[in-house]
Enzyme design. Structure first.
Site, PDB file in Angstrom:
ATOM      1  N   THR A   1       0.814  -1.220   0.000  1.00  0.00           N
ATOM      2  CA  THR A   1       0.000   0.000   0.000  1.00  0.00           C
ATOM      3  C   THR A   1       0.851   1.275   0.000  1.00  0.00           C
ATOM      4  OG1 THR A   1      -1.797  -1.167   1.108  1.00  0.00           O
ATOM      5  CG2 THR A   1      -1.842   1.241   1.215  1.00  0.00           C
TER       6      THR A   1
ATOM      7  N   GLU B   1       1.345   9.660  -5.601  1.00  0.00           N
ATOM      8  CA  GLU B   1       1.992  10.948  -5.360  1.00  0.00           C
ATOM      9  C   GLU B   1       2.873  11.348  -6.531  1.00  0.00           C
ATOM     10  OE1 GLU B   1       3.517  12.387  -1.773  1.00  0.00           O
ATOM     11  OE2 GLU B   1       2.529  10.877  -0.528  1.00  0.00           O
TER      12      GLU B   1
ATOM     13  N   HIS C   1      -7.033   1.071  -0.557  1.00  0.00           N
ATOM     14  CA  HIS C   1      -6.409  -0.030  -1.300  1.00  0.00           C
ATOM     15  C   HIS C   1      -7.478  -1.109  -1.435  1.00  0.00           C
ATOM     16  CE1 HIS C   1      -2.350  -2.235  -2.070  1.00  0.00           C
ATOM     17  NE2 HIS C   1      -3.269  -2.524  -2.971  1.00  0.00           N
TER      18      HIS C   1
END
Length: 131
Positions: free
Chosen positions: A38, A46, A72
């Site tokens: 994750t 990002e 997730h």
């Protein structure tokens, strides 16, 4: 500097990464399964967000992550290709908000929101070097 002068809603970027053993949960926690970790999915989100706006930033400016709200949803296994997208959803004076998602083929494995602040590198570096 006002980001609304050069960043627009809808700007986007996409990244592709192949899941390798070193980016699985198992690499960090041996008793866990060998699936895309994750934190590394969030890193891809990002990075895609940063890439969506970097080409239009003024010289000497960058964006830095400031908020993450991610789900997730499903695993990605070693050898699978993960496609991660980031799309600008809102622009404030020095903050850019994104909708992000990751997919294996057509299957969504993660989604959420991310925000990045715009900073001038020289000022940022000087401020934090001084303590």
């Amino acid at each position: 500097m006002d980001a609304r002068d050069f960043i627009t809603v809808g700007m986007s970027a996409e990244r592709l990464t192949t899941v390798t053993q070193d980016i699985t949960v198992q690499h960090f926690v041996p008793y866990m399964p060998a699936v895309f970790a994750t934190p590394l999915m969030i890193l891809e989100m990002e990075m895609a967000s940063g890439e969506a706006v970097y080409p239009v930033l003024p010289a000497g400016w960058i964006s830095v992550g400031s908020e993450v709200d991610i789900r997730h949803l499903a695993p990605a296994f070693v050898g699978q290709t993960v496609r991660t997208t980031a799309t600008v959803s809102a622009v404030e004076r020095r903050l850019v908000r994104f909708e992000v998602a990751s997919f294996v083929g057509p299957r969504k494995i993660g989604d959420g929101r991310h925000a990045r602040g715009l900073v001038e590198v020289a000022l940022f570096t000087r401020r934090f070097a001084e303590g």
